[in-house]
Design a protein around this motif. Structure first.
Motif: not given
Length: 439
Positions: A274-285, A296-298, A314-318
């Motif tokens: 995914x490429x939305x905000x929820x995908x970013x949250x799930x990846x960061x978590x 993160x695959x889009x 934020x996701x890249x930062x972790x």
């Protein structure tokens, strides 16, 4: 090598998921509020979907009137504290701050908003009260941001309100679907207790409405019904192998994480689709839970993602890595997931096209699907005369009234998915439309 060690205790979990917008103390709030220029025709107000008078509440904080500031906020947005923390302020109020034009750090509006409202919550300041009883009753289905906001506004107008919630806790995605580093369960539930204590609506937990007979009973008992049901489970992709062990939806993953913290386990290598905000949250978590590798695959390019830029940063930062212009074809494995078979893509005239012969397998031991949420069409089909559009969203007028005139709605069930602040603002307006209709 993982960016974070796997948390095994609540203390370690809290360290890994430290709040992005920690609470200000009074000194910080006074200093930050003193930076505000109190603009005439302030752009920050225009950028706020709930129209909070931001310069006004900041001026009140600066003059020591925290209760007045909280009142200003809650008069516009019943999720004042939550929105101060979970709103994408970077692209809304703070993104509109005039300081951005001078390359100066914008006012931390979100943190100031949470400071003022938290003072009121902790001190149980009486700043809201129900209106004089008008003898009418409204049922609210769903205790999320839309449902609770509608209930609050209806109580100020004198209605008796019962909220029916399928789960054991209120506030919907605010407690079940927002990343833990944005707001804690304790903060969310404290605001819900505060609102209910102030305005006196009733909430019936673990009370799903699942049949036509139950709806008919509500229709007979109440003068109007508000649908604040939001969206459903993560949408299925229809991929071969989607039922393999360790393949799950992002909504379900985040809900599990919010309730069970460090007890939730992730794979060593996680692929988030995914490429939305929820995908970013799930990846960061996943990274914060100790996954060694998170991808993160889009299916489109990086610049075409629906996520806000700051969420991707934020996701890249972790330590999250991006894999772009790839579409999943199959989830491979033997019982458990062992990888995802992708095909490379290219975008032409706005349309995604697969590149023949470009298939490859990316190994992993966990897949999280962040590919949108299904609409609750099965439940909505129980309501007589209720029309849905081609995407399964409730059809309603600008006032939130549906094609069955006794039912009103707002929030994700109508708009297809937006921010908490949008649901809160829309529901408040719809509550007033219910009042006008019943008058």
């Amino acid at each position: 090598m993982a960016e974070f060690s796997t948390p095994t205790t609540e203390q370690e979990f809290q360290l890994n998921f430290a709040q992005l917008k920690p609470h200000m103390n009074r000194t910080e709030a006074l200093y930050e509020s003193s930076r505000c220029l109190f603009c005439f025709d302030a752009p920050c107000i225009k950028a706020c979907p709930s129209g909070i008078d931001i310069p006004q509440f900041i001026r009140q904080i600066n003059s020591g009137n925290d209760t007045g500031a909280a009142r200003t906020i809650y008069e516009a947005n019943y999720f004042g504290n939550a929105c101060g923390k979970v709103c994408p302020t970077e692209v809304l109020c703070e993104g509109a701050c005039v300081y951005n034009l001078q390359d100066v750090k914008p006012i931390e509006i979100g943190r100031l908003q949470s400071f003022a409202t938290m003072q009121a919550i902790e001190q149980n300041k009486k700043i809201m009260r129900p209106g004089e009883a008008n003898g009418r009753k409204v049922a609210v289905i769903g205790a999320g941001p839309a449902g609770i906001s509608a209930a609050c506004e209806l109580r100020t107008l004198g209605y008796e309100v019962d909220v029916y919630e399928a789960k054991a806790r209120p506030s919907g995605l605010t407690v079940y679907g927002v990343a833990p580093y944005k707001i804690t369960n304790e903060e969310t539930l404290a605001e819900m207790d505060y609102l209910q204590g102030q305005l006196g609506y009733r909430v019936h937990y673990n009370s799903p409405i699942t049949s036509r007979a139950e709806l008919q009973a509500l229709e007979h008992k109440y003068d109007a019904i508000f649908l604040g049901i939001g969206l459903g489970r993560t949408s299925e992709l229809g991929l071969p192998g989607e039922d393999r062990i360790n393949v799950m939806g992002a909504v379900e993953f985040i809900a599990e994480l919010r309730q069970h913290h460090h007890e939730v386990a992730v794979g060593r290598k996680v692929i988030v689709l995914g490429g939305g905000n929820t995908a970013m949250d799930a990846a960061s978590e996943s990274a914060r839970l100790g996954a060694e590798d998170v991808i993160l695959a889009y299916r489109r390019g990086k610049e075409e993602m629906g996520a806000y830029e700051f969420e991707y940063d934020l996701a890249k930062g972790v330590g999250v890595k991006g894999l772009f212009n790839v579409a999943p074809v199959e989830i491979v494995g033997n019982g458990h997931v062992q990888g995802v078979k992708f095909v490379r893509t290219e975008t032409a005239d706005g349309k995604v096209r697969e590149v023949p012969g470009s298939e490859f397998i990316e190994p992993c031991d966990m897949v999280i699907k962040a590919t949108g949420q299904a609409k609750q069409t099965e439940f909505l089909g129980l309501i007589e005369g209720l029309k849905l559009d081609a995407k399964g969203r409730i059809v309603a007028g600008e006032n939130g009234q549906t094609t069955n005139p006794k039912y009103f709605t707002s929030g994700d069930a109508m708009n297809g998915g937006a921010e908490v602040v949008n649901a809160a603002a829309e529901a408040k307006a719809t509550a007033r439309a219910i009042h006008a209709y019943l008058q």
